[in-house]
Motif scaffolding. Structure first.
Motif, mmCIF file in Angstrom:
data_model
loop_
_atom_site.group_PDB
_atom_site.id
_atom_site.type_symbol
_atom_site.label_atom_id
_atom_site.label_comp_id
_atom_site.label_asym_id
_atom_site.label_seq_id
_atom_site.Cartn_x
_atom_site.Cartn_y
_atom_site.Cartn_z
ATOM 1 N N SER A 22 16.777 50.019 47.632
ATOM 2 C CA SER A 22 16.659 49.905 48.979
ATOM 3 C C SER A 22 17.014 51.166 49.796
ATOM 4 O O SER A 22 17.819 51.809 49.455
ATOM 5 N N ALA A 23 16.339 51.195 51.028
ATOM 6 C CA ALA A 23 16.656 52.317 51.778
ATOM 7 C C ALA A 23 18.035 52.336 52.205
ATOM 8 O O ALA A 23 18.673 53.328 52.328
ATOM 9 N N GLU A 24 18.522 51.027 52.567
ATOM 10 C CA GLU A 24 19.994 50.913 52.944
ATOM 11 C C GLU A 24 20.904 51.273 51.906
ATOM 12 O O GLU A 24 21.873 52.156 52.353
ATOM 13 N N HIS A 25 20.794 50.918 50.665
ATOM 14 C CA HIS A 25 21.521 51.601 49.452
ATOM 15 C C HIS A 25 21.268 53.245 49.538
ATOM 16 O O HIS A 25 22.547 53.865 49.373
ATOM 17 N N LEU A 26 20.338 53.543 49.506
ATOM 18 C CA LEU A 26 20.039 55.181 49.194
ATOM 19 C C LEU A 26 20.607 55.855 50.251
ATOM 20 O O LEU A 26 21.315 57.033 50.095
ATOM 21 N N ALA A 27 20.614 55.346 51.599
ATOM 22 C CA ALA A 27 21.272 56.082 52.612
ATOM 23 C C ALA A 27 22.643 56.273 52.369
ATOM 24 O O ALA A 27 23.330 57.321 52.892
ATOM 25 N N GLU A 28 23.648 55.541 51.769
ATOM 26 C CA GLU A 28 24.871 55.652 51.290
ATOM 27 C C GLU A 28 25.272 56.815 50.370
ATOM 28 O O GLU A 28 26.441 57.078 50.293
ATOM 29 N N TRP A 29 24.194 57.226 49.489
ATOM 30 C CA TRP A 29 24.693 57.882 48.472
ATOM 31 C C TRP A 29 23.728 59.135 48.108
ATOM 32 O O TRP A 29 24.027 60.166 47.392
ATOM 33 N N TRP A 30 22.342 59.047 48.418
ATOM 34 C CA TRP A 30 21.221 60.029 48.009
ATOM 35 C C TRP A 30 21.705 61.403 48.820
ATOM 36 O O TRP A 30 21.943 61.443 49.839
ATOM 37 N N GLY A 31 21.581 62.360 47.960
ATOM 38 C CA GLY A 31 21.408 63.736 48.707
ATOM 39 C C GLY A 31 22.541 64.474 48.189
ATOM 40 O O GLY A 31 23.779 63.853 47.559
ATOM 41 N N PRO A 32 22.662 65.847 48.281
ATOM 42 C CA PRO A 32 23.662 66.667 47.798
ATOM 43 C C PRO A 32 24.836 66.654 48.766
ATOM 44 O O PRO A 32 24.730 65.968 49.637
ATOM 45 N N ASP A 33 25.925 67.202 48.183
ATOM 46 C CA ASP A 33 27.165 67.220 49.201
ATOM 47 C C ASP A 33 26.829 67.763 50.537
ATOM 48 O O ASP A 33 25.969 68.689 50.673
ATOM 49 N N GLY A 34 27.260 66.804 51.474
ATOM 50 C CA GLY A 34 27.219 67.351 53.025
ATOM 51 C C GLY A 34 26.013 66.662 53.574
ATOM 52 O O GLY A 34 25.675 66.909 54.731
ATOM 53 N N PHE A 35 24.989 66.238 52.758
ATOM 54 C CA PHE A 35 23.644 65.750 53.255
ATOM 55 C C PHE A 35 23.663 64.580 53.886
ATOM 56 O O PHE A 35 24.561 63.620 53.277
ATOM 57 N N SER A 36 22.977 63.994 54.754
ATOM 58 C CA SER A 36 22.612 62.583 55.200
ATOM 59 C C SER A 36 21.138 62.228 55.261
ATOM 60 O O SER A 36 20.230 63.410 54.532
ATOM 61 N N LEU A 37 20.731 61.141 55.126
ATOM 62 C CA LEU A 37 19.394 60.644 54.972
ATOM 63 C C LEU A 37 18.886 59.767 56.084
ATOM 64 O O LEU A 37 19.604 58.867 56.220
ATOM 65 N N THR A 38 17.682 59.839 56.297
ATOM 66 C CA THR A 38 16.945 59.070 57.227
ATOM 67 C C THR A 38 15.590 58.772 56.384
ATOM 68 O O THR A 38 14.876 59.471 55.857
ATOM 69 N N THR A 39 15.653 57.310 56.149
ATOM 70 C CA THR A 39 14.178 56.868 55.499
ATOM 71 C C THR A 39 13.291 56.452 56.652
ATOM 72 O O THR A 39 13.612 55.808 57.531
ATOM 73 N N HIS A 40 12.020 57.025 56.546
ATOM 74 C CA HIS A 40 10.961 56.457 57.405
ATOM 75 C C HIS A 40 10.170 55.324 56.991
ATOM 76 O O HIS A 40 9.777 54.535 57.816
ATOM 77 N N SER A 41 10.090 55.373 55.661
ATOM 78 C CA SER A 41 9.404 53.897 55.121
ATOM 79 C C SER A 41 9.610 54.049 53.571
ATOM 80 O O SER A 41 9.774 55.032 52.821
ATOM 81 N N MET A 42 9.886 52.823 52.972
ATOM 82 C CA MET A 42 9.992 52.654 51.389
ATOM 83 C C MET A 42 9.363 51.545 50.998
ATOM 84 O O MET A 42 9.541 50.396 51.381
ATOM 85 N N ASP A 43 8.570 51.641 49.943
ATOM 86 C CA ASP A 43 7.767 50.738 49.244
ATOM 87 C C ASP A 43 8.405 51.027 47.736
ATOM 88 O O ASP A 43 7.845 51.588 46.893
#
Length: 151
Positions: A22-43
């Protein structure tokens, strides 16, 4: 033309797999050190698209587009990183395997590139290999917190 690495998590396979779903879970951990994440859509389905922007610590935004090729819960996820139309195309395919082992989950990531040159370019220009390894570190921290919350 491929890069592979693996790690072990002291958590059930279903929980580790769930962190990718889920986008909610991925926003918590996805990305290299220091990065944050915004999901626009996810299927999150076979053929589905995940469109997102990674926000770098330097203030730059990196648009990304992933297409899920094959999802076999909770054993594996295969996806194609296709970039975004208005950005330079970074194209490679990744297979993530989740293997249940006594006491936890072994996760193996294999990134397949079109050529050695493309692997070197994406690694050099975008830190793709190091970034992917950092993804796994962040995933481990997130899964540990999920596990603790569910106790």
């Amino acid at each position: 033309k491929s890069a592979a690495f693996s790690t072990f998590f002291d958590s059930p396979r279903e929980l580790v797999f769930e962190a990718w779903t889920s986008a909610e879970h991925l926003a918590e951990w996805w990305g290299p050190d220091g990065f944050s994440l915004t999901t626009h859509s996810m299927d999150f389905s076979n053929g589905g698209i995940w469109s997102f922007t990674m926000h770098g610590p330097d203030g730059r935004d990196y648009k990304n587009r992933i297409q899920f090729i094959e999802i076999k819960p909770p054993a594996s996820i295969v996806y194609k990183h296709a970039g975004e139309e208005e950005t330079e195309h970074i194209k490679f395919q990744t297979r993530v395997a989740f293997t249940e082992v006594e006491g936890g989950t072994h996760v193996e990531v294999e990134m397949e590139f079109s050529s050695e040159e493309e692997l070197a370019r994406v690694s050099r220009d975008y830190g793709a290999i190091e970034g992917a390894q950092q993804h796994l570190t962040h995933l481990g921290e997130f899964v540990k917190s999920m596990k603790e919350k569910r106790r």
